[in-house]
Every structure is written in structure tokens, then in C-alpha cells.
Motif scaffolding. Structure first.
Motif, PDB file in Angstrom:
ATOM      1  N   ALA A 159      41.826  45.831  32.050  1.00  0.00           N
ATOM      2  CA  ALA A 159      41.485  44.407  31.970  1.00  0.00           C
ATOM      3  C   ALA A 159      40.967  43.919  33.321  1.00  0.00           C
ATOM      4  O   ALA A 159      41.454  44.322  34.381  1.00  0.00           O
ATOM      5  CB  ALA A 159      42.713  43.598  31.569  1.00  0.00           C
ATOM      6  N   THR A 160      39.968  43.061  33.262  1.00  0.00           N
ATOM      7  CA  THR A 160      39.436  42.462  34.483  1.00  0.00           C
ATOM      8  C   THR A 160      40.058  41.086  34.665  1.00  0.00           C
ATOM      9  O   THR A 160      40.035  40.266  33.747  1.00  0.00           O
ATOM     10  CB  THR A 160      37.903  42.333  34.413  1.00  0.00           C
ATOM     11  N   ILE A 161      40.621  40.862  35.852  1.00  0.00           N
ATOM     12  CA  ILE A 161      41.236  39.569  36.159  1.00  0.00           C
ATOM     13  C   ILE A 161      40.254  38.732  36.966  1.00  0.00           C
ATOM     14  O   ILE A 161      39.611  39.236  37.900  1.00  0.00           O
ATOM     15  CB  ILE A 161      42.536  39.762  36.978  1.00  0.00           C
ATOM     16  N   VAL A 162      40.145  37.464  36.631  1.00  0.00           N
ATOM     17  CA  VAL A 162      39.267  36.547  37.360  1.00  0.00           C
ATOM     18  C   VAL A 162      40.120  35.419  37.922  1.00  0.00           C
ATOM     19  O   VAL A 162      40.788  34.707  37.166  1.00  0.00           O
ATOM     20  CB  VAL A 162      38.169  35.970  36.441  1.00  0.00           C
ATOM     21  N   ARG A 163      40.078  35.269  39.231  1.00  0.00           N
ATOM     22  CA  ARG A 163      40.849  34.215  39.902  1.00  0.00           C
ATOM     23  C   ARG A 163      39.906  33.235  40.601  1.00  0.00           C
ATOM     24  O   ARG A 163      39.462  33.476  41.723  1.00  0.00           O
ATOM     25  CB  ARG A 163      41.789  34.809  40.945  1.00  0.00           C
ATOM     26  N   PRO A 164      39.594  32.112  39.973  1.00  0.00           N
ATOM     27  CA  PRO A 164      38.746  31.124  40.647  1.00  0.00           C
ATOM     28  C   PRO A 164      39.579  30.227  41.576  1.00  0.00           C
ATOM     29  O   PRO A 164      40.777  30.044  41.367  1.00  0.00           O
ATOM     30  CB  PRO A 164      38.173  30.294  39.497  1.00  0.00           C
ATOM     31  N   SER A 165      38.903  29.678  42.571  1.00  0.00           N
ATOM     32  CA  SER A 165      39.485  28.574  43.336  1.00  0.00           C
ATOM     33  C   SER A 165      39.306  27.331  42.467  1.00  0.00           C
ATOM     34  O   SER A 165      39.068  27.446  41.259  1.00  0.00           O
ATOM     35  CB  SER A 165      38.789  28.423  44.685  1.00  0.00           C
ATOM     36  N   VAL A 214      33.732  45.959  38.092  1.00  0.00           N
ATOM     37  CA  VAL A 214      34.575  47.146  38.209  1.00  0.00           C
ATOM     38  C   VAL A 214      35.741  47.010  37.242  1.00  0.00           C
ATOM     39  O   VAL A 214      36.529  46.070  37.355  1.00  0.00           O
ATOM     40  CB  VAL A 214      35.104  47.308  39.646  1.00  0.00           C
ATOM     41  N   PRO A 215      35.882  47.899  36.271  1.00  0.00           N
ATOM     42  CA  PRO A 215      36.986  47.811  35.309  1.00  0.00           C
ATOM     43  C   PRO A 215      38.342  47.804  36.017  1.00  0.00           C
ATOM     44  O   PRO A 215      38.572  48.581  36.944  1.00  0.00           O
ATOM     45  CB  PRO A 215      36.814  49.078  34.458  1.00  0.00           C
ATOM     46  N   GLY A 216      39.208  46.910  35.595  1.00  0.00           N
ATOM     47  CA  GLY A 216      40.547  46.853  36.166  1.00  0.00           C
ATOM     48  C   GLY A 216      40.640  46.119  37.490  1.00  0.00           C
ATOM     49  O   GLY A 216      41.735  46.009  38.059  1.00  0.00           O
ATOM     50  N   ALA A 217      39.533  45.578  37.980  1.00  0.00           N
ATOM     51  CA  ALA A 217      39.540  44.886  39.275  1.00  0.00           C
ATOM     52  C   ALA A 217      39.963  43.430  39.115  1.00  0.00           C
ATOM     53  O   ALA A 217      39.933  42.859  38.018  1.00  0.00           O
ATOM     54  CB  ALA A 217      38.161  44.957  39.924  1.00  0.00           C
ATOM     55  N   THR A 218      40.363  42.825  40.218  1.00  0.00           N
ATOM     56  CA  THR A 218      40.681  41.396  40.257  1.00  0.00           C
ATOM     57  C   THR A 218      39.628  40.702  41.105  1.00  0.00           C
ATOM     58  O   THR A 218      39.522  40.954  42.304  1.00  0.00           O
ATOM     59  CB  THR A 218      42.074  41.147  40.853  1.00  0.00           C
ATOM     60  N   TYR A 219      38.835  39.860  40.479  1.00  0.00           N
ATOM     61  CA  TYR A 219      37.771  39.133  41.171  1.00  0.00           C
ATOM     62  C   TYR A 219      38.266  37.753  41.603  1.00  0.00           C
ATOM     63  O   TYR A 219      38.932  37.060  40.832  1.00  0.00           O
ATOM     64  CB  TYR A 219      36.551  38.993  40.269  1.00  0.00           C
ATOM     65  N   GLU A 268      40.263  37.793  52.292  1.00  0.00           N
ATOM     66  CA  GLU A 268      39.396  38.680  53.067  1.00  0.00           C
ATOM     67  C   GLU A 268      39.230  40.019  52.362  1.00  0.00           C
ATOM     68  O   GLU A 268      38.169  40.635  52.398  1.00  0.00           O
ATOM     69  CB  GLU A 268      39.979  38.885  54.468  1.00  0.00           C
ATOM     70  N   ALA A 269      40.296  40.484  51.694  1.00  0.00           N
ATOM     71  CA  ALA A 269      40.226  41.763  50.988  1.00  0.00           C
ATOM     72  C   ALA A 269      39.198  41.718  49.863  1.00  0.00           C
ATOM     73  O   ALA A 269      38.407  42.656  49.673  1.00  0.00           O
ATOM     74  CB  ALA A 269      41.593  42.138  50.432  1.00  0.00           C
ATOM     75  N   ALA A 270      39.187  40.617  49.103  1.00  0.00           N
ATOM     76  CA  ALA A 270      38.231  40.483  48.007  1.00  0.00           C
ATOM     77  C   ALA A 270      36.805  40.461  48.537  1.00  0.00           C
ATOM     78  O   ALA A 270      35.891  41.059  47.935  1.00  0.00           O
ATOM     79  CB  ALA A 270      38.523  39.216  47.208  1.00  0.00           C
ATOM     80  N   ILE A 271      36.606  39.778  49.663  1.00  0.00           N
ATOM     81  CA  ILE A 271      35.264  39.716  50.265  1.00  0.00           C
ATOM     82  C   ILE A 271      34.825  41.102  50.715  1.00  0.00           C
ATOM     83  O   ILE A 271      33.704  41.549  50.435  1.00  0.00           O
ATOM     84  CB  ILE A 271      35.266  38.728  51.455  1.00  0.00           C
ATOM     85  N   ALA A 272      35.710  41.818  51.400  1.00  0.00           N
ATOM     86  CA  ALA A 272      35.382  43.144  51.921  1.00  0.00           C
ATOM     87  C   ALA A 272      35.066  44.132  50.800  1.00  0.00           C
ATOM     88  O   ALA A 272      34.214  45.016  50.958  1.00  0.00           O
ATOM     89  CB  ALA A 272      36.529  43.664  52.777  1.00  0.00           C
ATOM     90  N   GLU A 273      35.744  43.978  49.661  1.00  0.00           N
ATOM     91  CA  GLU A 273      35.582  44.925  48.554  1.00  0.00           C
ATOM     92  C   GLU A 273      34.547  44.470  47.526  1.00  0.00           C
ATOM     93  O   GLU A 273      34.347  45.142  46.509  1.00  0.00           O
ATOM     94  CB  GLU A 273      36.930  45.152  47.877  1.00  0.00           C
ATOM     95  N   GLY A 274      33.912  43.318  47.769  1.00  0.00           N
ATOM     96  CA  GLY A 274      32.873  42.845  46.859  1.00  0.00           C
ATOM     97  C   GLY A 274      33.386  42.296  45.553  1.00  0.00           C
ATOM     98  O   GLY A 274      32.646  42.230  44.562  1.00  0.00           O
ATOM     99  N   ARG A 275      34.645  41.881  45.523  1.00  0.00           N
ATOM    100  CA  ARG A 275      35.230  41.329  44.297  1.00  0.00           C
ATOM    101  C   ARG A 275      35.045  39.808  44.302  1.00  0.00           C
ATOM    102  O   ARG A 275      35.993  39.044  44.228  1.00  0.00           O
ATOM    103  CB  ARG A 275      36.704  41.716  44.193  1.00  0.00           C
ATOM    104  N   THR A 276      33.786  39.394  44.403  1.00  0.00           N
ATOM    105  CA  THR A 276      33.449  37.985  44.542  1.00  0.00           C
ATOM    106  C   THR A 276      32.196  37.677  43.730  1.00  0.00           C
ATOM    107  O   THR A 276      31.615  38.571  43.100  1.00  0.00           O
ATOM    108  CB  THR A 276      33.163  37.643  46.018  1.00  0.00           C
ATOM    109  N   LEU A 277      31.764  36.424  43.754  1.00  0.00           N
ATOM    110  CA  LEU A 277      30.518  36.065  43.093  1.00  0.00           C
ATOM    111  C   LEU A 277      29.351  36.857  43.667  1.00  0.00           C
ATOM    112  O   LEU A 277      28.513  37.387  42.927  1.00  0.00           O
ATOM    113  CB  LEU A 277      30.250  34.565  43.252  1.00  0.00           C
ATOM    114  N   THR A 278      29.298  36.933  44.981  1.00  0.00           N
ATOM    115  CA  THR A 278      28.213  37.670  45.629  1.00  0.00           C
ATOM    116  C   THR A 278      28.214  39.129  45.208  1.00  0.00           C
ATOM    117  O   THR A 278      27.161  39.728  44.978  1.00  0.00           O
ATOM    118  CB  THR A 278      28.337  37.563  47.161  1.00  0.00           C
ATOM    119  N   GLY A 279      29.420  39.696  45.068  1.00  0.00           N
ATOM    120  CA  GLY A 279      29.529  41.079  44.627  1.00  0.00           C
ATOM    121  C   GLY A 279      28.993  41.289  43.228  1.00  0.00           C
ATOM    122  O   GLY A 279      28.596  42.405  42.863  1.00  0.00           O
ATOM    123  N   LEU A 280      28.968  40.226  42.425  1.00  0.00           N
ATOM    124  CA  LEU A 280      28.429  40.293  41.071  1.00  0.00           C
ATOM    125  C   LEU A 280      26.963  39.873  41.026  1.00  0.00           C
ATOM    126  O   LEU A 280      26.387  39.730  39.949  1.00  0.00           O
ATOM    127  CB  LEU A 280      29.253  39.396  40.139  1.00  0.00           C
TER     128      LEU A 280
END
Length: 328
Positions: free
Chosen positions: A156-162, A216-221, A287-299
Motif C-alpha cells: 500500500a502507498t501512504i500519502v501524507r499531505p501537509s 514506489v510501491p509501499g512508500a510513504t509520500y 528531510e528524509a522524504a525530500i532526500a528520497e524523492g517521496r514528494t510532489l517533485t519526486g512524482l
């Protein structure tokens, strides 16, 4: 996703079920998926109040049906035959039987189990700050919902918005409306809490891309906009956009918590103790999400700025509406 062309319409046999599709974020998700040609099923408690969704797609493309996340049998029926299930269900304050535990935890588990039964993928929308160990009920149940989603659907992909903003939001609209009849706005904890507001259309676009397998399957964005602003700065920006001058008064956390004990008893709470507690922590992309591309920009999504969107709907709170001149 298999696809055939009928005239100029994108048509697919892929079915996506969107729980919470009639809500603020939901209507944007439904529209984004409809534009890509998916068949969409939207389970809601009151189908008679969700008819506005159907014109977002072609005739027959969007189906509204009755279901309630507190009743697993109805959830199973709603998810049957789906290629992907999206869970957008959430409440900002408990009301009657719609408690945090019932909606965020029990409901999330029911939806995840239904996705498993249907053999479908799962996109689970949570929130930045979700933590199953938190003492704050909202954050704790959001964390429990994430755990339930992953337990049932490991990929499952988790999405965490601000904080999400847009024409129907409950943040800028609420405070703009409040400023109409009060000479001052409270800044809980001094207004130092940092947020990274994200445009609702960008969150919907991200979910649409995740449904299409572009994440990415199983990632938290973690989704946030291009700007990090304090609560004080957001209130100043809102007041500027509506052309209003109001005092911004610091309200210590202790005083705010005391007031919330009474305000949360209202049919539509103006403030709850949970909301006060959440303001003790920043709500920004890690910072971890940014570094790993788990963000809007990464998509591959360039997030919209506050300045590019707020004037398009906050004008209705100006003294002369769209005819009011606002200094830049």
C-alpha cells in the motif's frame, strides 16, 4: 490499464473505488481520475448528497453507491471488482458515531481488508504527523490507520499531505469568514507553528499518478507546497488577500486548551483540544522524504504556490468582492 478509444473519449475497463470521494480532496481526485478515463465508484453514506460528482465524468463513468466504513460488509461490496482502492476518509473533529477510532482506525482497516479481498492496490491518504504512539487522538488514529493499511496490503502507498488548501478548504475559508465578525484573530502558541500548505489539485494529481503506478510501491509520500510558512505568516497572507486589517493576538497553549474544552462541545467545533495539541509540532515535509524523492517533485509535479491560488477564491471575502483592489 487496458484502454480503447471511443470517439475522443479515453475509455478503460479499469475500476477505481474512491472512499471519501465526495469530500474536499475527493472531488478533485475523482475529477483527475475521470480525465484519465478510469471508471470510478464512490461509496458514500448519503448518495443523495453526492450527485454533483457525476458531471465530472462522462455518462456512466462515475458511480455513486451507499456504504459506511463502520460496516465492513458494505465496504467489501463497494471494493469488489476494483483494480485500485483509494481511502480518503477522515474527520477533523469527532461527531456522534463518526469518532477518530471508528473512521481513521476501524474504517481504514475495513477498507484495507476489502482491497485485499478484491485483489486491488491501495492508496491510503493519511496526514503529516501521523503516529500510532502519539498522545493526540487524531495523530494516533491516523497512525493506526496507516498500520492497518500496511498490515492488509504490504505494498500500500501512504500519502501524507501537509495542510491542504483550495476553493473549498476549511483553513483559509474558515479564518477569512471569522475575520468578518471579530476584530482579532488568535495565534495559538504565538503563531510559530510551521506549515507547508499544499494545493488540493496537486495532491489529487499525485494520487492519480500513484494509481497509475508511477510511484514506489509501499512508500510513504509526504506532500507539501513550495513554501514553509508559520501560522502567523499564513494569517497575515490571508488578511492581505481579503483586504482586511485585524489584530493578531498571541494565545498561549494553556489558555487555548482551556477554551477548546468548551468550544469542542459545539455542533461544529471552532477549536478542539486535539487541534491545539497538534499545533505544538510543525507540519512540514521531512528531510528524509525530500532526500528520497517521496514528494510532489519526486512524482514530477511542480507544486502551486499560495500566491497563485489564494486570490482565485478568497476574493469573495473582500469588501467589494472581485472589484476590491489589493496591493501587491
Amino acid at each position: 490499464m487496458s484502454e480503447v478509444a471511443v470517439a475522443d473519449r479515453p475509455v478503460t475497463d479499469s475500476l477505481v473505488t474512491v472512499f471519501g470521494g465526495s469530500g474536499f480532496l475527493g472531488r478533485y481526485v475523482v475529477r483527475a481520475l475521470a480525465k484519465r478515463g478510469y471508471r470510478i465508484r464512490v461509496p458514500v453514506r448519503r448518495p443523495d448528497l453526492a450527485g454533483f460528482l457525476q458531471p465530472l465524468g462522462y455518462v456512466g463513468q462515475i458511480q455513486v453507491m451507499q456504504a459506511n466504513v463502520r460496516f465492513p460488509a458494505s465496504v467489501l461490496a463497494a471494493a469488489a471488482g476494483s483494480e485500485c482502492v483509494i481511502n480518503l476518509v477522515g474527520v477533523l473533529a469527532p461527531s456522534g458515531r463518526q469518532s477518530f477510532d471508528a473512521v481513521h482506525a476501524f474504517g481504514a482497516k475495513a477498507i484495507a481488508m476489502a482491497a485485499t479481498e478484491a485483489g486491488a492496490g491501495l492508496v491510503h491518504v493519511s496526514a503529516i504527523g501521523a503516529d500510532a504512539e502519539s498522545e493526540v487522538a487524531y495523530a494516533r488514529t491516523k497512525g493506526e490507520g496507516e498500520a492497518a493499511a500496511r498490515a492488509a496490503v504490504p505494498n500500500a502507498t501512504i500519502v501524507r499531505p501537509s495542510i491542504v488548501f483550495g476553493p473549498e478548504d476549511q483553513f483559509f475559508n474558515r479564518f477569512a469568514a471569522l475575520s468578518r465578525f471579530t476584530p482579532a484573530l488568535p495565534l495559538i502558541g504565538g503563531g510559530h507553528t510551521r506549515f507547508q500548505p499544499v494545493f488540493v489539485g496537486d495532491v489529487a494529481a499525485a494520487i492519480q499518478r500513484l494509481v497509475e503506478g508511477k510511484g514506489v510501491p509501499g512508500a510513504t509520500y509526504e506532500l507539501g507546497g513550495p513554501e514553509v510558512r508559520t501560522f502567523r505568516e499564513l494569517m497575515e497572507l490571508m488578511l492581505h488577500e481579503i483586504g482586511s486589517k485585524r489584530l493578531l493576538v498571541d494565545l498561549p497553549f494553556g489558555v487555548a486548551d482551556f477554551q477548546a474544552r468548551f468550544l469542542e462541545m459545539l455542533p461544529k467545533p471552532l477549536l478542539t483540544r486535539d487541534q491545539v495539541a497538534m499545533l505544538r509540532s510543525d507540519n512540514v515535509v521531512s528531510e528524509a522524504a525530500i532526500a528520497e524523492g517521496r514528494t510532489l517533485t519526486g512524482l514530477g509535479i511542480a507544486p502551486a504556490s499560495l500566491a497563485s491560488v489564494l486570490p482565485s477564491y478568497l476574493w469573495r471575502f473582500r469588501k467589494a468582492g472581485q472589484f476590491t483592489r489589493v496591493e501587491t
